[in-house]
Design an enzyme around this catalytic site. Structure first.
Site, PDB file in Angstrom:
ATOM      1  N   SER A  73      31.912 -10.491  57.417  1.00 35.28           N
ATOM      2  CA  SER A  73      30.615 -10.523  56.873  1.00 35.28           C
ATOM      3  C   SER A  73      29.824 -10.895  58.295  1.00 35.28           C
ATOM      4  O   SER A  73      30.078 -11.591  59.188  1.00 35.28           O
ATOM      5  CB  SER A  73      30.644 -11.673  55.904  1.00 35.28           C
ATOM      6  OG  SER A  73      29.368 -12.036  55.818  1.00 35.28           O
ATOM      7  N   TYR A 129      32.628 -20.268  53.108  1.00 32.72           N
ATOM      8  CA  TYR A 129      32.527 -18.832  52.971  1.00 32.72           C
ATOM      9  C   TYR A 129      32.394 -18.326  54.692  1.00 32.72           C
ATOM     10  O   TYR A 129      33.051 -17.810  55.091  1.00 32.72           O
ATOM     11  CB  TYR A 129      31.445 -18.399  52.141  1.00 32.72           C
ATOM     12  CG  TYR A 129      31.186 -16.764  52.151  1.00 32.72           C
ATOM     13  CD1 TYR A 129      32.175 -15.987  51.328  1.00 32.72           C
ATOM     14  CD2 TYR A 129      30.363 -16.315  53.107  1.00 32.72           C
ATOM     15  CE1 TYR A 129      32.066 -14.587  51.677  1.00 32.72           C
ATOM     16  CE2 TYR A 129      30.156 -14.779  52.978  1.00 32.72           C
ATOM     17  CZ  TYR A 129      30.982 -14.182  52.156  1.00 32.72           C
ATOM     18  OH  TYR A 129      31.073 -12.831  52.247  1.00 32.72           O
TER      19      TYR A 129
HETATM   20  N1  LIG Z   1      27.645  -8.988  48.662  1.00 35.42           N
HETATM   21  C1  LIG Z   1      27.482  -9.386  50.007  1.00 35.42           C
HETATM   22  O1  LIG Z   1      26.327  -9.814  50.167  1.00 35.42           O
HETATM   23  C2  LIG Z   1      28.498  -9.303  51.105  1.00 35.42           C
HETATM   24  C3  LIG Z   1      28.263  -9.629  52.445  1.00 35.42           C
HETATM   25  C4  LIG Z   1      29.123  -9.769  53.656  1.00 35.42           C
HETATM   26  C5  LIG Z   1      30.354  -9.308  53.111  1.00 35.42           C
HETATM   27  N2  LIG Z   1      30.647  -9.143  51.906  1.00 35.42           N
HETATM   28  C6  LIG Z   1      32.208  -9.013  51.465  1.00 35.42           C
HETATM   29  O2  LIG Z   1      32.420  -8.060  51.021  1.00 35.42           O
HETATM   30  C7  LIG Z   1      33.952  -8.260  50.364  1.00 35.42           C
HETATM   31  C8  LIG Z   1      33.576  -7.358  48.879  1.00 35.42           C
HETATM   32  O3  LIG Z   1      32.376  -8.211  48.204  1.00 35.42           O
HETATM   33  P1  LIG Z   1      31.453  -7.795  47.244  1.00 35.42           P
HETATM   34  O4  LIG Z   1      29.936  -8.077  47.796  1.00 35.42           O
HETATM   35  O5  LIG Z   1      31.473  -6.305  46.837  1.00 35.42           O
HETATM   36  O6  LIG Z   1      31.789  -8.663  45.842  1.00 35.42           O
HETATM   37  P2  LIG Z   1      32.289  -8.253  44.482  1.00 35.42           P
HETATM   38  O7  LIG Z   1      31.637  -7.207  43.746  1.00 35.42           O
HETATM   39  O8  LIG Z   1      32.547  -9.751  43.849  1.00 35.42           O
HETATM   40  O9  LIG Z   1      34.016  -7.831  45.008  1.00 35.42           O
HETATM   41  C9  LIG Z   1      34.595  -8.867  45.412  1.00 35.42           C
HETATM   42  C10 LIG Z   1      35.999  -8.153  44.720  1.00 35.42           C
HETATM   43  O10 LIG Z   1      37.198  -9.087  45.062  1.00 35.42           O
HETATM   44  C11 LIG Z   1      37.881  -9.261  43.911  1.00 35.42           C
HETATM   45  N3  LIG Z   1      38.811 -10.573  44.020  1.00 35.42           N
HETATM   46  C12 LIG Z   1      38.329 -11.968  44.227  1.00 35.42           C
HETATM   47  N4  LIG Z   1      39.331 -12.535  44.310  1.00 35.42           N
HETATM   48  C13 LIG Z   1      40.525 -11.979  44.346  1.00 35.42           C
HETATM   49  C14 LIG Z   1      41.828 -12.253  44.292  1.00 35.42           C
HETATM   50  N5  LIG Z   1      42.045 -13.633  44.395  1.00 35.42           N
HETATM   51  N6  LIG Z   1      42.914 -11.328  44.206  1.00 35.42           N
HETATM   52  C15 LIG Z   1      42.304 -10.094  43.996  1.00 35.42           C
HETATM   53  N7  LIG Z   1      40.871  -9.561  43.910  1.00 35.42           N
HETATM   54  C16 LIG Z   1      40.171 -10.527  44.219  1.00 35.42           C
HETATM   55  C17 LIG Z   1      36.985  -9.532  42.742  1.00 35.42           C
HETATM   56  O11 LIG Z   1      37.596  -9.012  41.590  1.00 35.42           O
HETATM   57  P3  LIG Z   1      38.291 -10.079  40.513  1.00 35.42           P
HETATM   58  O12 LIG Z   1      37.383 -11.399  40.437  1.00 35.42           O
HETATM   59  O13 LIG Z   1      38.550  -9.431  39.146  1.00 35.42           O
HETATM   60  O14 LIG Z   1      39.660 -10.712  41.075  1.00 35.42           O
HETATM   61  C18 LIG Z   1      35.976  -8.153  43.063  1.00 35.42           C
HETATM   62  O15 LIG Z   1      36.275  -7.267  42.531  1.00 35.42           O
HETATM   63  C19 LIG Z   1      34.022  -9.782  50.272  1.00 35.42           C
HETATM   64  O16 LIG Z   1      34.879  -9.733  51.120  1.00 35.42           O
HETATM   65  C20 LIG Z   1      32.524 -10.145  50.671  1.00 35.42           C
HETATM   66  O17 LIG Z   1      32.727 -11.324  51.368  1.00 35.42           O
HETATM   67  C21 LIG Z   1      29.800  -9.210  50.899  1.00 35.42           C
END
Ligand SMILES: NC(=O)c1ccc[n+]([C@@H]2O[C@H](COP(=O)([O-])OP(=O)(O)OC[C@H]3O[C@@H](n4cnc5c(N)ncnc54)[C@H](OP(=O)(O)O)[C@@H]3O)[C@@H](O)[C@H]2O)c1
Length: 248
Positions: free
Chosen positions: A139, A152
């Site tokens: 991130s 985080y």
């Molecule tokens: N959104 C942002 O602003 C942002 C910015 C920088 C980086 N990121 C990174 O991008 C990645 C994806 O995030 P996103 O923004 O797309 O959010 P998201 O829609 O919440 O996706 C995260 C996914 O991870 C799954 N997950 C969480 N804990 C898990 C576990 N223990 N085992 C298996 N699956 C798990 C969740 O599904 P379940 O809860 O059903 O398991 C969800 O589908 C993350 O690593 C996040 O840190 C996001």
């Protein structure tokens, strides 16, 4: 690197960035397996994306991780790419002592330890291929922490460090190691609600486009928008960005 006709595992691929990457990879002719904890999200992804394979797995649980990898190894003709994307984000206020920490799933377990163990389980499989890849999603907050997400931000800084070491260790194997460094994404489930579109954020779909282009062009640290600037920033610039994002 070539990204077609490959077997790809995306952790947390049922929603947000993981799903947007899955859509593109399926479109490019890959076999894509996604995993996550919530059955409804997995079934939703399956119905929205023809051809995707879904497996329920909590990557923070040792038994479930091992079962996932052994199922992939048994049922598919090997693994070409692991995308360590699953993550959670929580506000933690240390002035409340243990309260916020006890109230949530453990970010260190999910964001950091899971990536470490999933990688260790997958490397022997990936090493059987002439060309393979590990893609770690960190991130922008790993480079410029946001104080209200202290754990985080720390896990994402650790993912950056881990990725550097992994890339060095795996030189000479066929495994390329990529880091994806998204800026804030306004339309994923990470924050529990969508954000307003702004000049400091982008959509999951736009970020997924950058990821595919980065993989195809062997860009090993893939940023986009504001996070791309932070990848090459000086310490002075990072300090200025820290002040700016923590006063928003
Ligand atoms: N959104 C942002 O602003 C942002 C910015 C920088 C980086 N990121 C990174 O991008 C990645 C994806 O995030 P996103 O923004 O797309 O959010 P998201 O829609 O919440 O996706 C995260 C996914 O991870 C799954 N997950 C969480 N804990 C898990 C576990 N223990 N085992 C298996 N699956 C798990 C969740 O599904 P379940 O809860 O059903 O398991 C969800 O589908 C993350 O690593 C996040 O840190 C996001």
């Amino acid at each position: 690197m070539k990204i077609s006709s490959s077997n790809v595992l995306i952790t947390g691929g049922a929603t947000g960035l993981g799903f947007a990457i899955a859509q593109r990879l399926v479109g490019l002719g890959n076999t894509v397996i996604i995993c996550g904890r919530r059955e409804d999200r997995l079934r939703g992804a399956e119905s929205r994306l023809k051809g995707i394979r879904v497996l329920k797995c909590d990557v923070s649980k040792e038994y479930e991780r091992e079962a996932l990898l052994s199922r992939i190894s048994d049922e598919l003709d090997g693994l070409d790419m692991l995308i360590n994307n699953a993550g959670i984000q929580r506000e933690v206020d240390f002035r409340k002592g243990m309260a916020d920490i006890r109230a949530h799933d453990d970010e260190v377990d999910i964001n950091l330890k899971s990536q470490i163990y999933m990688t260790a389980l997958a490397v022997p499989l990936l090493m059987k291929r002439q060309a393979a890849a590990i893609v770690n999603v960190s991130s922008g907050l790993g480079f410029v922490p946001m104080a209200k997400f202290p754990i985080y931000s720390a896990t994402k800084a650790a993912i950056h460090s881990l990725t550097l070491s992994l890339r060095q260790q795996l030189k000479g194997t066929g495994i390329s190691v990529f880091e994806v460094v998204p800026p804030t994404l306004y339309d994923t489930e990470l924050k529990g609600h969508p954000l307003e579109k702004a000049d400091w954020n982008m959509s999951a779909s736009e970020m997924a486009e950058a990821v595919i282009s980065g993989l195809q062009n062997d860009v090993y640290e893939i940023g986009a928008g504001p996070s791309a600037k932070w990848l090459d920033a000086s310490r002075k610039d990072l300090d200025a960005a820290f002040s700016s994002i923590n006063s928003r």
